[in-house]
Design an enzyme around this catalytic site. Sequence first.
Site, PDB file in Angstrom:
ATOM      1  N   ASP A   1       0.626  -0.894  -0.245  1.00 33.90           N
ATOM      2  CA  ASP A   1       0.071  -0.212  -0.044  1.00 33.90           C
ATOM      3  C   ASP A   1       0.541   1.490  -0.034  1.00 33.90           C
ATOM      4  OD1 ASP A   1      -1.734   2.241   1.542  1.00 33.90           O
ATOM      5  OD2 ASP A   1      -2.990   0.579   0.381  1.00 33.90           O
ATOM      6  N   THR A   2       0.956   2.072  -1.321  1.00 31.43           N
ATOM      7  CA  THR A   2       1.890   2.511  -1.164  1.00 31.43           C
ATOM      8  C   THR A   2       1.848   4.009  -2.177  1.00 31.43           C
ATOM      9  OG1 THR A   2       3.776   0.762  -1.472  1.00 31.43           O
ATOM     10  CG2 THR A   2       4.834   3.127  -2.841  1.00 31.43           C
TER      11      THR A   2
END
Length: 268
Positions: free
Chosen positions: A80-81
């Site tokens: 999750d970036t």
Amino acid sequence: MRVNNFDLKAVGNGTADYYHLIIEATKQAFADRDKYLSDPEFVHIPLDYLLSKEHGAYQAELIDMNKAAAKVEALDPKEDTIWLGTVDRYGNAVSLIQSIYHDFGSGIIPEGTGILLQNRGSFFSLDPNHVNALMPHKRTFHTLNPALLTENGKPYILYGTMGGEGQPQTQAAIITRMVDFNMTPQEAIDAPRWLYGRTWGKASNNLKLENRIPKNVIEELAARGHPVEVVDAYTDTMGHAGAIKIDPKTGVMQGGTDPRGDGLAAGY
């Protein structure tokens, strides 16, 4: 047929050979990553060897242009970036990536901050013989890699993406298209992409190809042994990329953002 160099211009952009070559190189690079990458304060990472022409030639010899390699270590999903890049009027450039890993990171918010703490520490191993064995003050391996290419010591191309294991693959797509095939940042980002490896919630490795890739190329990759899965055009499975190119002579900037919606590239 074996390859002994990485002359992408010779194989042609968007051909089956182009996708096959970079995908197979990705497998070999990931194998090195999983074997060596950890906190250099705690383990020796043989960078001179890994970056040497000799090692590159050895890795190239492992690539069979007619058949996908099957005996490669399985990859784990990482998430999750965001990535962003910016350049100011003075030429100062920043390529930045931020991630909390899982959807809500560690699930811990320090009182009074409103900030979710990340849980990238999940990459540690409790096996004392593992390269990323848990130790005090030790930094763990992670997938985050904001990129900045320089020319004559000055920022030239800023690029990056979110997408876990897909980050270096999307970066390979963007930079080879811009450098080897003279695409603009937007053209490089818009072109069809691929993803080798696991993605969030998936149980196995495969090769995901956007359905915008020509059918004959997809069929050829499948014939070479790639476990092909055709996915929707512009799916966010491929990450959300951005890039900025700075003309070294004029300073004029070109930017590109991802039509998937979360890519951010800004300059003024």
